[in-house]
Structures are given as C-alpha cells and as structure tokens.
Write an enzyme that holds these catalytic residues in place. Structure first.
Site, PDB file in Angstrom:
ATOM      1  N   ARG A   1       8.717  -0.663 -18.649  1.00 43.18           N
ATOM      2  CA  ARG A   1       8.236   0.671 -19.268  1.00 43.18           C
ATOM      3  C   ARG A   1       9.355   1.829 -19.255  1.00 43.18           C
ATOM      4  O   ARG A   1      10.138   1.965 -18.394  1.00 43.18           O
ATOM      5  CB  ARG A   1       7.025   1.336 -18.477  1.00 43.18           C
ATOM      6  CG  ARG A   1       6.552   2.650 -18.690  1.00 43.18           C
ATOM      7  CD  ARG A   1       5.138   2.764 -17.979  1.00 43.18           C
ATOM      8  NE  ARG A   1       5.177   3.509 -16.634  1.00 43.18           N
ATOM      9  CZ  ARG A   1       4.251   3.541 -15.958  1.00 43.18           C
ATOM     10  NH1 ARG A   1       2.793   3.535 -16.581  1.00 43.18           N
ATOM     11  NH2 ARG A   1       4.337   3.901 -14.793  1.00 43.18           N
TER      12      ARG A   1
ATOM     13  N   LYS B   1      -3.827   3.451 -17.672  1.00 48.32           N
ATOM     14  CA  LYS B   1      -4.729   4.742 -17.528  1.00 48.32           C
ATOM     15  C   LYS B   1      -4.177   5.963 -18.156  1.00 48.32           C
ATOM     16  O   LYS B   1      -5.019   6.278 -18.983  1.00 48.32           O
ATOM     17  CB  LYS B   1      -4.638   5.115 -15.761  1.00 48.32           C
ATOM     18  CG  LYS B   1      -5.165   4.083 -15.030  1.00 48.32           C
ATOM     19  CD  LYS B   1      -5.629   4.907 -13.760  1.00 48.32           C
ATOM     20  CE  LYS B   1      -4.565   5.322 -13.028  1.00 48.32           C
ATOM     21  NZ  LYS B   1      -3.323   4.406 -12.688  1.00 48.32           N
TER      22      LYS B   1
ATOM     23  N   ARG C   1       4.251   0.810  -4.757  1.00 48.22           N
ATOM     24  CA  ARG C   1       3.216   1.363  -5.335  1.00 48.22           C
ATOM     25  C   ARG C   1       1.984   0.509  -5.621  1.00 48.22           C
ATOM     26  O   ARG C   1       0.820   1.039  -5.150  1.00 48.22           O
ATOM     27  CB  ARG C   1       3.542   1.945  -6.700  1.00 48.22           C
ATOM     28  CG  ARG C   1       3.929   3.207  -6.478  1.00 48.22           C
ATOM     29  CD  ARG C   1       5.127   3.747  -7.823  1.00 48.22           C
ATOM     30  NE  ARG C   1       4.269   3.794  -8.856  1.00 48.22           N
ATOM     31  CZ  ARG C   1       4.561   3.534 -10.064  1.00 48.22           C
ATOM     32  NH1 ARG C   1       5.800   3.040 -10.407  1.00 48.22           N
ATOM     33  NH2 ARG C   1       3.809   3.700 -11.143  1.00 48.22           N
TER      34      ARG C   1
ATOM     35  N   ARG D   1      -7.594   8.893  -5.263  1.00 48.23           N
ATOM     36  CA  ARG D   1      -6.665   7.717  -5.058  1.00 48.23           C
ATOM     37  C   ARG D   1      -6.909   7.081  -3.554  1.00 48.23           C
ATOM     38  O   ARG D   1      -6.336   6.193  -3.147  1.00 48.23           O
ATOM     39  CB  ARG D   1      -5.122   8.227  -5.234  1.00 48.23           C
ATOM     40  CG  ARG D   1      -4.520   7.318  -6.113  1.00 48.23           C
ATOM     41  CD  ARG D   1      -3.214   7.967  -6.220  1.00 48.23           C
ATOM     42  NE  ARG D   1      -2.176   7.317  -6.841  1.00 48.23           N
ATOM     43  CZ  ARG D   1      -1.829   7.450  -8.270  1.00 48.23           C
ATOM     44  NH1 ARG D   1      -2.595   8.169  -8.866  1.00 48.23           N
ATOM     45  NH2 ARG D   1      -1.237   6.897  -8.570  1.00 48.23           N
TER      46      ARG D   1
ATOM     47  N   ARG E   1      11.164   5.700 -15.555  1.00 45.90           N
ATOM     48  CA  ARG E   1      10.653   6.690 -14.132  1.00 45.90           C
ATOM     49  C   ARG E   1      11.283   6.187 -13.234  1.00 45.90           C
ATOM     50  O   ARG E   1      11.191   4.767 -12.841  1.00 45.90           O
ATOM     51  CB  ARG E   1       8.980   6.525 -14.467  1.00 45.90           C
ATOM     52  CG  ARG E   1       8.622   7.905 -14.499  1.00 45.90           C
ATOM     53  CD  ARG E   1       7.052   7.548 -14.892  1.00 45.90           C
ATOM     54  NE  ARG E   1       6.308   7.357 -13.562  1.00 45.90           N
ATOM     55  CZ  ARG E   1       5.066   7.058 -13.422  1.00 45.90           C
ATOM     56  NH1 ARG E   1       4.289   7.199 -14.583  1.00 45.90           N
ATOM     57  NH2 ARG E   1       4.462   6.764 -12.287  1.00 45.90           N
TER      58      ARG E   1
END
Ligand code: ADP
Length: 201
Positions: free
Chosen positions: A127, A13, A149, A88, A138
């Site tokens: 990532r 996204k 998540r 969300r 992250r």
C-alpha cells in the site's frame, strides 16, 4: 443511518467508508484520518498521538473518546454517520453507546469487513498513498509495524465482532473482490439500494 465499519488493517475500510457514506449522505468519520491529519499538521493533538501511531498501538481512550464525542456532536453528524476505526475495543464501544444515548440515539448496524490474514499482509505491504504529489508508504505500514497492528486488532478489536453479533447488530461482509462488489454486499446488508434508498425487498 448510524453505522460502524469494523475490520482489520488492510480490509479496505477507508475506501468503503468514503463510498458508502456518500451513498447514505452521511459523513464518514475516520479516527485514523483525523489523527494522521493532526500529526502532519503538528497540532497539539498530533504531537500527543504520534508515538502511538508510529508504533501501531492504540491511542489512549481518554484522547480518542473525547475526540469522537466532539466530532459526533457536530451538526453534520446529527442525522447519521459512518464511523471508520472507532470503536476499536469493548471499552470504546461502551463509551460510544453512552455518548449516543445522551443524544437519544443508537447504532443501526455494524458492518465487519472480513479478509484473511495472508491477503491483509499482502495488501498492507504494497500500500502507498499520495502525499504532495509523491507516492509514499505510511510509517505504520512497515512490515514489523503491520504485524504488531494485526496483533493489536486480534487482541483488542476482534472481540467486538462477537459483542455486536450478540447485540443483533452485526453483518459480516466478504471484503475480497472488486471494490464495487464489496460495496454492493455492504449496501445489501444495510438494506439500501445503489442510491442509498431503502430497497424494496
Ligand atoms: P488501520 O485500520 O489501517 O490500522 P487506521 O487509519 O484506522 O488504520 O488507524 C491508524 C492508527 O490510528 C492506529 O494504529 C492507532 O494508532 C490510531 N487509531 C485509530 N483509531 C483509533 C481508536 N479508535 N482508538 C485508538 N487508536 C486509534
């Protein structure tokens, strides 16, 4: 144009939001980016939301909705925006509809980036992002948090797909492939060409 980008963590996204918003000449507004900037800047908002981000939980609506409302009232968002990471949940989508209605606006389209779960886990665990010249992971991309998540996504966010489909606003985009291919599919769904202008057909 007023567009929402929907999709699970790892669907791409953020990448697509930047590119598509650039073509449409509207701001890309990412709630995750705004929260992360506040956490690293140790602002009052950042201190409030850090524990939720670290756990991979949603930040409470009273914080998130007020923040988005303020952002949408800024001059650069008057003529359009691309929202990434908001709404969300169904309650957030209702709040968004009300905030836009107060401004005399409504959403034009919701793009859902579709990626299967195996691919998501693969992408997220690999990532890294560049911070102060260093590639770091992250905190919420650690495997346990990634699983959480994805669960939060399935439970709270995925229902938005059917909700926006019923409203006739949803376009599902296959988000597997090269970045440029995914962008091309998204622009086609929005009915614009590569320069962001309405396409002939
Ligand atoms: P991703 O889509 O990869 O999970 P984001 O950058 O969109 O990443 O979001 C990171 C975190 O920011 C979320 O796990 C959540 O804690 C918080 N967040 C972002 N958007 C929202 C929102 N609309 N409502 C509540 N929390 C949010």
């Amino acid at each position: 144009m007023r567009v929402v980008l929907l999709g699970p963590p790892g669907a791409g996204k953020g990448t697509q939001a930047q590119i598509i918003a650039g073509k449409l000449n509207v701001p890309a507004i990412s709630t995750g980016d705004i929260f992360r900037a506040n956490v690293s800047g140790k602002t009052e908002l950042g201190l409030k939301v850090k524990e939720y981000l670290d756990a991979g939980d949603l930040v409470p609506d009273e914080i998130t909705v007020a923040m988005v409302k303020d952002r949408l009232a800024e001059p650069d968002a008057k003529a359009g925006f691309l929202l990434d990471g908001f709404p969300r949940s169904i309650p957030q989508s209702e709040q968004l509809r009300e905030s836009l209605a107060e401004l005399g606006h409504s959403l034009d389209r919701v793009l859902e980036l579709v990626v299967d779960e195996d691919e998501l886990v693969r992408r997220l665990s690999g990532r890294r992002m560049l911070v102060d010249g260093e590639m770091i992971q992250r905190d919420d991309d650690k495997p346990e948090t990634v699983r959480h998540r994805l669960q939060v996504y399935r439970e709270q966010t995925e229902p938005l797909s059917g909700f926006y489909e019923a409203a006739g606003l949803l376009s599902r985009i296959d988000a597997i492939g090269e970045v440029e291919e995914v962008t091309a599919r998204a622009l086609k769904a929005l009915g614009v060409d590569d320069a962001g202008q309405p396409s002939a057909d």
